[in-house]
Scaffold this motif. Structure first.
Motif, short mmCIF file in Angstrom:
data_model
loop_
_atom_site.label_atom_id
_atom_site.label_comp_id
_atom_site.label_asym_id
_atom_site.label_seq_id
_atom_site.Cartn_x
_atom_site.Cartn_y
_atom_site.Cartn_z
N GLN A 249 0.84 -1.19 0.00
CA GLN A 249 0.00 0.00 0.00
C GLN A 249 0.88 1.25 0.00
N TYR B 1 1.58 4.92 0.64
CA TYR B 1 0.95 5.88 1.56
C TYR B 1 1.58 7.26 1.52
N TYR B 2 2.80 7.37 0.99
CA TYR B 2 3.48 8.67 0.96
C TYR B 2 4.33 8.76 -0.31
N GLY C 235 -5.86 7.61 1.10
CA GLY C 235 -4.93 7.77 2.21
C GLY C 235 -3.50 8.06 1.80
N ILE C 236 -3.31 8.58 0.59
CA ILE C 236 -1.96 8.87 0.08
C ILE C 236 -1.64 10.36 0.31
N THR C 237 -0.44 10.62 0.79
CA THR C 237 0.04 11.99 0.96
C THR C 237 1.09 12.28 -0.11
N THR D 170 4.00 -0.06 2.07
CA THR D 170 4.07 -0.90 3.26
C THR D 170 4.98 -2.11 3.08
#
Length: 364
Positions: free
Chosen positions: A147, A149-150, A238-240, A262
């Protein structure tokens, strides 16, 4: 063989790359060009060796008098929407140079006209055709990272402020953000599958553009856009996204592009950070490395890279011509680039108000 009849709207710098590509295609004929500067279109058509092509001083006159199948819109940013809309409504398919527009409002209106006319509208991001850029998307989309996420993307130029219409707000709308920042955004958003932006908090500066120490005095006096910008963007899922772009700074690069997942991370280095004009994501990229665990230990794996010798601009124009001739979907659709534009619009608004703003994209 019936040839595709193409007109060029805006015969300045970037149009040369479009024409160079079209001239390599036996199924394409450039029959007209338009530019608001008197004599400029005629000069360009003669220089390109199209003496029989007609020159016009307005896009409207060219679209009214010529029987065109398609156009390339190569004008300055603030007129992208009006020229593309006029061409679509005249029955032409459109290859529109990046950025799509300046504001989200203009981009949404352009999408409405595109849908109404049923014509092809594709946006000119030639790095999409680079083998290395395709490899980045392949890795991210493979699920290897887990996943995501950033994401951080930057690059930029140490010294690379253009002149001409790029540095005046009335023409360009914005500076480094739209000129090369949109490439950086497209690289990561395309790899992620173009998630929807939700909020933007941004800053911008113009310390170098307005300083005669770094910019010719005549250009510094009219400089009215950003030469550096940065933003913190929340994306769907939920991605920055941590974004920054520069035309000028006391640094070789604002950093590599990184995808944190992840299960693994991906690092993409700029192509030419040692060059004063290098480091932007407007072509290819440098080394790509996968950071992951193997047998319980942190490991780095270099990704074998394509030789990056494609004529990306030719492939961009060729894919447009193929779509027109074969009735294919737009190669780089506005349904994706509208999110790129929404982020640019959000950055502009956040810089103006000094705080985070929400992003709302109309469903069209």
């Amino acid at each position: 063989m019936k040839k595709l009849r193409i007109g060029i709207i805006g015969t300045g710098g970037i149009s040369n790359s479009h024409v160079r590509a079209y001239k390599q295609m036996e199924d394409v004929e450039i029959v007209a060009g338009a530019d608001i500067i008197p004599g400029k279109a005629r000069e360009a058509l003669d220089r390109w060796e199209f003496p029989e092509a007609n020159a016009y001083e307005t896009a409207g006159e060219m679209l009214e008098k010529e029987r065109l199948d398609a156009v390339s819109v190569c004008t300055y940013n603030s007129t992208h929407a009006e020229c593309a809309i006029a061409a679509l409504e005249a029955g032409c398919h459109v290859l529109l140079e990046k950025p799509m527009t300046v504001t989200l409002e203009d981009a949404q209106e352009l999408r409405r006209v595109e849908k109404k006319t049923g014509k092809i509208l594709t946006i000119g991001f030639q790095p999409r055709y680079d083998g290395r850029m395709k490899k980045i998307k392949e890795i991210v989309q493979s699920g290897k990272l887990g996943q995501v996420y950033y994401v951080q993307t930057g690059g930029g130029r140490r010294r690379g402020i253009p002149g001409s219409t790029f540095i005046e707000k009335r023409y360009a709308g914005v500076g480094a953000l739209a000129d090369i920042g949109c490439y950086s955004l497209d690289m990561v958003l395309n790899a992620l599958g173009y998630p929807k932006p939700l909020t933007v908090s941004a800053v911008s500066y113009d310390f170098f553009g307005k300083n005669p120490k770094y910019t010719p005095p005549e250009d510094a006096a009219r400089f009215s856009v950003d030469d550096f910008c940065g933003a913190f963007i929340r994306l769907e899922g939920g991605i920055t996204l941590d974004f920054r772009m520069s035309w000028a700074m006391h640094m070789d690069t604002t950093g590599s592009t990184i995808f944190l997942g992840t299960d693994a991370g991906l690092k993409v280095e700029p192509a030419n950070p040692e060059s004063l004009w290098g480091g932007a994501w407007d072509g290819s990229c440098g080394n790509v490395t996968l950071f992951h665990d193997a047998f319980g230990e942190p490991t780095n794996t270099p990704i074998p890279l394509h030789d990056a010798k494609e004529d990306r601009f030719f492939l961009k124009c060729r894919s447009f011509v193929d779509a027109v001739e074969q009735g294919l979907p737009a190669p780089i659709p506005t349904s994706q680039i509208i999110y790129n534009q929404a982020i640019i619009d959000g950055i502009i608004r956040s810089c103006q108000c000094g705080h985070e703003v929400e992003v709302h994209v109309e469903e069209i």
